[in-house]
Design an enzyme around this catalytic site. Structure first.
Site, PDB file in Angstrom:
ATOM      1  N   LYS A  80     -41.951  -8.333 -15.976  1.00  0.00           N
ATOM      2  CA  LYS A  80     -40.556  -8.757 -16.189  1.00  0.00           C
ATOM      3  C   LYS A  80     -40.517  -9.645 -17.347  1.00  0.00           C
ATOM      4  CE  LYS A  80     -37.033 -10.558 -13.307  1.00  0.00           C
ATOM      5  NZ  LYS A  80     -36.723 -11.284 -11.737  1.00  0.00           N
ATOM      6  N   SER A 155     -33.419  -9.411  -9.057  1.00  0.00           N
ATOM      7  CA  SER A 155     -33.130  -9.214 -10.119  1.00  0.00           C
ATOM      8  C   SER A 155     -34.291  -8.467 -10.734  1.00  0.00           C
ATOM      9  CB  SER A 155     -32.959 -10.504 -10.773  1.00  0.00           C
ATOM     10  OG  SER A 155     -34.366 -11.354 -10.490  1.00  0.00           O
ATOM     11  N   SER A 179     -35.863 -11.578  -5.284  1.00  0.00           N
ATOM     12  CA  SER A 179     -35.709 -10.998  -6.265  1.00  0.00           C
ATOM     13  C   SER A 179     -37.066  -9.771  -6.732  1.00  0.00           C
ATOM     14  CB  SER A 179     -35.740 -11.872  -7.618  1.00  0.00           C
ATOM     15  OG  SER A 179     -34.443 -12.078  -7.728  1.00  0.00           O
TER      16      SER A 179
END
Lengths: 486, 98, 478
Positions: A80, A155, A179
């Site tokens: 990420k 997310s 997330s």
């Protein structure tokens, strides 16, 4: 089965047995990313050259008989874009950090590199990890590879989508209120949010420091567990990292839940929920029952506090954490800026998207002189009430299970454009609660709805109870494979 | 609960974030909704409850007083490489009236 | 016109003399090229996390104990949020809610009276970087080398009513912190900075007036001037019917006035909240006890001991302890030369004379106490005379020479063996036969003359008692 669809442990074995080289597999995945990522937008940055270089290095080590104990040696992955990577742009999906190239690695990155991990690139996400659809990214929304009309969630949407689309054998995401688990559920992959303090946060660009935790996403529980084994552990650079003996989680991949005490929150029974999700959840309960687990319904008094308390606390921490993005030392400085006040205001106003601004405002609001006692201080106390209640629950039960999400992924063009309200959905309190109490949680696939969209099952454990939830997840996965799913 | 323009301005001063009128209106609405939901926090009975600041029991985490980091010019170059504006090894901003 | 009383409280920032910064492993060394003693943590880069330097906590506790504070068993760090270019995280990691030390006091002695100054709290925090406005025409420059240097902030009660009390207090704690060896407390380098909270009220009034906070005061002299100016300003303002506002003012020592910087907000305008990146500090009484036991002897105790143990006059004890460097020199010299008053004199008179002549700082004294002690021993044992000893001391002071070898090499020792003295006497009697005759004719003065000649020729190095005896013997013989 094509090379790129193998699971981590299978691939790792083939590399060790010299059936495939790390370079070969890296090239294959890079090829696939090139071909497909225009469609999914899972990646913000693809590090093709570095990946090949790294693969050659790792293969040399493997050839010399090194890395033989690593379950991920030579396995390509992506992380990420809020996890710092030395000399590789780390943007947090924000214009603010569009040009930010850290001079340091996050501890997890060092650990992956040390274990022979091969980084393919940096993954898309909601800006500053705030959101649940990966559509607030400065680099455009990510699409769900299962059906590109749908959102992958967020997310860590890029992290889940990349794994689902075989653009890497695993990924790292971060989880502040769900997330990792929510996008894993939406994309049909397995994600783990580890116990707070068991994976170093050093080098993770913080959203809410007391909630954030980095975790792995993979196709199955064995893969996610293998990665967790590599990234877990004490880090003297993170004061919230817990210094203890960590077990080898791969040892918990055991198909046995006999006698395991499993709790189901009562209020989800009355909660609105997609009927197929409910059905699949009931099937899951049956599986555990058949394997000899003890299942009981529990009532929770503090669960309705979870969402508002989370919003108050996480926004407060975020408002402070994001203050360092001021256009002075790195990141975006507005060309319009004149005096120092203008540099601040213009850089920050132009550098951040709306959702981030709202949360920072909200955080500043609850920390303001008139509101501190009523909201912030109260929320800290309420957090203890929640923790106390769950400590009680986990003194009687080993895990809590429920659907990861009560509804499957949303269509991108029907996304509620007000993510703050999305979190008032009933299922969110059960992803958030794991962050609230610091416990570990897994989302694992448990079927598909009528549109063929994935459904996830969430397993929440006590702090440092990874072994229980991994064993339960593995048992569940094994049972589903036995029924012809998988 | 209504959020006043004055409050929004104060928050903008705190956060160094400017909002346009549309954003302002939406923020006001969002904040109000948020505060509605947060009412149960405000009203929660927390008599005698200690705030919970960290979720794990880490206490007394220290490092020893050792200089571990490089302080060479190379380190300076590395750190300033990503700065928007520098001069002679300093980070530069427009002249401030001190 | 009403008579006014001045009320002053202080916030004193002290840089601690640790080797590394408070939350990262960067060097705290003063000076050097800009932005070299920095890392992602103290530059506020994203993902950098703080880990507390244990020595900072121990130093803060030491300061607290010396100022009679209570030490909190459960303490935390808080974030103070505000934007400023020298503050890399846009928050300062500090302590608001649970500062490490609280509720103490320090006694100051103003000569004709003593007074207790209350200490509200002592907390730990990090220093900011440095903004430089005068190096470049069009821009301000930032150096983060000081960012993250550990500080303690000592917050007093508004217990002081004059500049004499303020300076007395500051001198007292400066010396205390130096004795504790936790800060060098150099005002010019900014490692000891006092902000002055000052208000005035009509004499007899119980309620406090509105205060201003003055910053940027770099010497004790400037503190005195700033207090005079600011109290005058407030009194005149009130007398004109004006109202003092709560604000931060910058002291401009060059022009001798204070200027408004900003209207000061209440503490909670900084949106303080507990730092979630740093866990609590749990300090049990055992630990506090250990630190307490390791505290060095402070000035008051030294004065008492010097008087009781060494029989020094009060004055000597006070002068010797007025600097930890003098006290150390005294004690280390005394170990080898156990002559307290003699050692005291050498330090108070000869050392201080050269300190003034050579314009050196006490902390720069570089000669070895061993050499001073040896010199004093040579003198006390009669091996050299006082004139010679003073000459040698200058050489010790400047070049740290070893006095015993020096005396031998340059033949500066006393002539005290009988053969040499006999020879000397014989020679002088030969040289001045008239004096010998005079003496023998009953003129006693001639003896004095002969003595004088011997001392002159030996530059005073001949043992006068022995010379006198032998000379007399020889004169009386024939």
């Amino acid at each position: 089965m094509s090379l790129i669809h193998l699971n981590i442990l299978e691939l790792s074995d083939k590399i060790k047995n010299k059936e495939i080289s790390a370079v070969e597999v890296t090239r294959a995945v890079l090829e696939h990313i090139k071909e497909k990522d225009g469609e999914y937008n899972s990646f913000i940055t693809v590090t093709e050259e570095e990946a090949i270089r790294q693969a050659i290095k790792v293969q040399e080590k493997i050839d010399k008989g090194q890395l033989s104990k690593s379950p991920i040696a030579g396995v390509p992955m992506a992380i990420k874009d809020n996890i710092c990577t030395k000399n590789i742009r780390t943007s947090c999906a924000s214009k603010m950090l569009e040009t930010f190239i850290p001079s340091y690695n996050a501890t997890v990155m060092d650990k992956l590199e040390g274990a022979g991990g091969i980084l393919l690139g940096k993954l898309n996400m909601d800006e500053c990890a705030m959101g649940s659809s990966s559509d607030t990214s400065y680099f455009g929304p990510t699409k769900n590879p299962v059906n590109t009309q749908y959102s992958p969630g967020g997310s860590s949407g890029g992290s889940a989508a990349a794994v689902a689309a075989s653009q890497g054998f695993y990924s790292l995401g971060s989880d502040t209120g769900g997330s990792i688990r929510q996008p894993s559920s939406y994309c049909g992959v397995t994600g783990i949010k580890p116990t707070y303090g068991s994976v170093s946060r050093y080098g993770l660009i913080p959203f809410a420091s007391s909630f954030d935790q980095i975790g792995p996403i993979a196709k199955d529980i064995s893969g996610a567990t293998a990665v967790l084994d590599v990234i877990k552990g004490y880090d003297p650079k993170d004061s919230t990292s817990v210094n203890k003996q960590y077990p080898t989680y791969l040892d918990s991949l055991v198909d046995d839940v006999k006698g395991m005490r499993i709790a189901i929150p009562k209020d989800i029974m009355d909660s609105p929920m997609d009927e197929v999700v409910r059905e699949k959840f009931e099937e899951a309960i049956e599986i555990f029952k058949n394997k000899g687990a003890i299942i009981q319904i529990i009532e929770l008094d503090t669960i309705d506090y979870v969402i508002p308390a989370y919003y108050i606390l996480s926004s407060a921490e975020a408002s402070s954490n994001l203050s360092r993005f001021d256009g002075i030392r790195y990141g975006y400085r507005s060309p319009q800026g004149g005096n120092i006040e203008e540099i601040y205001r213009k850089s920050r106003s132009e550098g951040f998207g709306q959702e981030v601004k709202y949360r920072v405002f909200l955080g500043a609001y609850v920390l303001s002189p008139d509101n501190y006692e009523d909201y912030y201080s109260q929320a800290l106390k309420v957090r203890r009430l929640i923790k106390n209640e769950f400590d009680q629950v986990f003194s009687k039960y080993d895990i809590v299970i429920l659907p990861s999400n009560f509804y499957t992924a949303s269509k991108i063009d029907e996304l509620d454009k007000e993510p703050i309200h999305q979190h008032s959905k009933a299922d969110n309190k059960y992803t958030i609660v794991a962050n609230m109490i610091g416990g570990p949680a897994i989302s694992i696939p448990c079927g598909f709805d009528n549109n063929n969209l994935p459904i996830g099952l969430q397993l929440i454990g006590r702090q440092f109870g990874e072994e229980d939830i991994i064993r339960a997840a593995y048992s569940f996965e094994t049972a589903r494979k036995g029924c012809g799913h998988g | 609960m209504e959020i006043s323009d004055k409050q929004i301005k104060k928050l903008a001063d705190y956060t160094k974030l400017d909002l346009d009128e549309k954003e302002k209106a939406k923020l006001k609405k969002d904040l109000s909704t948020m505060l509605e939901t947060a009412k149960i926090i405000k009203d929660a009975d927390t008599k005698g409850v200690e705030p919970l600041i960290g979720v794990n029991s880490n206490i007394n985490v220290f490092r020893d007083d050792l200089v571990e980091n490089d302080s060479s010019i190379k380190n300076q170059e590395q750190l300033l490489k990503i700065a928007p504006k520098t001069k002679d090894g300093f980070i530069q901003v427009n002249k401030m009236l001190d | 016109m009403d008579k006014y009383e001045i009320v002053i409280g202080l916030e004193v920032h002290v840089e601690l003399s640790t080797k590394s910064k408070i939350f990262c492993g960067c060097s705290t060394e003063f000076g050097g090229k800009p932005n070299t003693k920095c890392c992602p943590v103290c530059m506020g880069m994203p993902g950098g996390l703080p880990v507390l330097n244990k020595r900072v906590l121990e130093y803060a506790i030491k300061a607290g104990l010396a100022m009679n504070c209570k030490i909190r068993n459960y303490s935390r760090f808080d974030r103070k949020n505000y934007f400023y270019p020298d503050l890399p995280k846009s928050y300062q990691t500090s302590q608001l809610y649970l500062p490490i030390c609280y509720d103490g006091n320090v006694e100051i002695n103003l000569g004709d009276y003593k007074k207790n100054i209350g200490i509200n709290e002592i907390h730990m925090e990090e220093d900011a970087g440095k903004l430089i406005h005068d190096q470049d025409e069009t821009s301000s420059l930032i150096d983060f080398n000081r960012s993250g240097v550990p500080l303690i902030e000592i917050v007093t009660k508004p217990d002081m009513t004059s500049k004499e009390e303020v300076i007395g207090f500051l001198e007292k704690i400066q010396l205390m912190l130096q004795y504790l060896d936790i800060s060098d407390c150099k005002m010019q380098e900014g490692s000891f900075r006092a902000d002055i909270n000052l208000s005035v009220r009509p004499l007899g009034e119980k309620k406090l007036g509105t205060r201003s906070e003055m910053k940027n005061i770099n010497s004790f002299k400037a503190i005195g001037r700033a207090i005079d100016y600011e109290s005058q300003r407030q009194i005149e303002l009130i007398n004109r019917g004006g109202r003092v506002i709560q604000e931060t003012r910058r002291w401009d020592d060059f022009n001798g006035l204070s200027q408004s910087m900003r209207v000061k907000g209440e503490a909670n305008e900084y949106r303080y909240f507990p730092d979630p990146d740093l866990g609590p500090l749990v300090i049990d009484d055992k630990w506090i006890g250990e630190i307490s036991k390791s505290q060095p002897e402070l000035r008051e105790d030294k004065i008492d001991r010097y008087i009781k143990e060494y029989g020094l006059p009060q004055y000597d004890a006070e002068v010797l302890t007025s600097s930890k460097y003098l006290a150390r020199l005294f004690e280390e010299t005394l170990e080898i030369s156990p002559n307290p008053k003699e050692v005291s004199n050498w330090i108070m008179i000869e050392t201080m004379r050269l300190v003034r002549d050579r314009a050196v700082q006490l902390e720069e004294l570089s000669f070895s106490p061993v050499n001073l002690a040896k010199l004093i021993n040579l003198l006390v044992d009669g091996k050299i005379n006082r004139t010679v000893s003073k000459d040698i001391f200058e050489k010790i002071f400047d070049r740290d020479i070893e006095p015993e070898a020096y005396v031998k090499e340059h033949k500066l020792g006393m002539i005290d063996n009988m053969d040499s003295i006999n020879l000397l006497v014989d020679e002088i009697m030969k040289e001045f036969p008239e004096s010998v005759i005079d003496y023998r004719n009953g003129k006693d003065r001639a003896l004095k003359h002969l003595m004088g000649q011997i001392m002159k020729q030996t530059k005073g190095k001949a043992d006068p008692v022995k010379v006198n005896r032998i000379l007399k013997e020889k004169l009386d013989e024939d």
